[in-house]
Design a protein around this motif. Structure first.
Motif, PDB file in Angstrom:
ATOM      1  N   ASP A 230      34.995  50.239  26.360  1.00  0.00           N
ATOM      2  CA  ASP A 230      35.861  49.468  27.255  1.00  0.00           C
ATOM      3  C   ASP A 230      36.575  48.332  26.538  1.00  0.00           C
ATOM      4  N   VAL A 231      36.549  48.334  25.223  1.00  0.00           N
ATOM      5  CA  VAL A 231      37.144  47.252  24.432  1.00  0.00           C
ATOM      6  C   VAL A 231      38.530  47.672  23.955  1.00  0.00           C
ATOM      7  N   THR A 232      39.495  46.780  24.116  1.00  0.00           N
ATOM      8  CA  THR A 232      40.833  47.019  23.600  1.00  0.00           C
ATOM      9  C   THR A 232      40.832  46.649  22.124  1.00  0.00           C
ATOM     10  N   GLY A 233      41.162  47.614  21.271  1.00  0.00           N
ATOM     11  CA  GLY A 233      41.173  47.405  19.827  1.00  0.00           C
ATOM     12  C   GLY A 233      39.992  48.087  19.169  1.00  0.00           C
ATOM     13  N   THR A 234      40.140  48.299  17.866  1.00  0.00           N
ATOM     14  CA  THR A 234      39.063  48.902  17.086  1.00  0.00           C
ATOM     15  C   THR A 234      38.825  48.057  15.851  1.00  0.00           C
ATOM     16  N   ILE A 235      37.594  48.080  15.379  1.00  0.00           N
ATOM     17  CA  ILE A 235      37.278  47.440  14.114  1.00  0.00           C
ATOM     18  C   ILE A 235      36.344  48.359  13.351  1.00  0.00           C
ATOM     19  N   LYS A 236      36.635  48.522  12.060  1.00  0.00           N
ATOM     20  CA  LYS A 236      35.797  49.368  11.217  1.00  0.00           C
ATOM     21  C   LYS A 236      35.721  48.745   9.826  1.00  0.00           C
ATOM     22  N   LEU A 237      34.801  49.233   9.042  1.00  0.00           N
ATOM     23  CA  LEU A 237      34.682  48.806   7.657  1.00  0.00           C
ATOM     24  C   LEU A 237      35.330  49.872   6.789  1.00  0.00           C
TER      25      LEU A 237
END
Length: 121
Positions: free
Chosen positions: A3-10
């Motif tokens: 349900d989060v807008t945006g993505t974060i990855k390494l």
């Protein structure tokens, strides 16, 4: 983080935060993304690439949260429109993030600037 807008990855040794064109970012999104960044970094401070091209809106609570303490050494903010530049300028001017930030229109230039952080004298 469904349900989060945006993505974060390494990606290698760089945190990569990305939004899609038209996204609207809230304080809840910011808090969730920051939590995920801490998990991914494993206690290390890392450079971060932030893609904001076409971001529609980021609310005041999210901007304040993003200006807080991240596991980040520096952040390259990449966008291609004048609105992207305005969002980045407002963020850095008003909220004074604790890590260095710079706006780029080129992904290659942003990555080169982030790489400078890991270069040993």
């Amino acid at each position: 983080m469904d349900d989060v807008t945006g993505t974060i990855k390494l990606a290698g040794a760089v945190l990569h935060l990305k939004w899609a064109p038209g996204d609207v970012v809230t304080e809840g999104d910011a808090v969730a993304l920051m939590k995920r960044a801490r998990e991914l970094s494993g206690g290390r401070a890392l450079p971060m690439l932030v893609e904001i091209t076409g971001l529609q809106w980021i609310d005041q609570g999210a901007l304040k949260a993003f200006a807080g303490s991240w596991p980040v050494t520096r952040a390259a903010i990449v966008g291609t429109t004048p609105v992207d530049q305005t969002i980045a300028d407002f963020f850095t001017g008003r909220h004074k993030p604790v890590h260095p930030n710079r706006f780029f229109t080129s992904m290659d230039e942003a990555m080169a600037w982030l790489a400078e952080d890991s270069v040993m004298p």
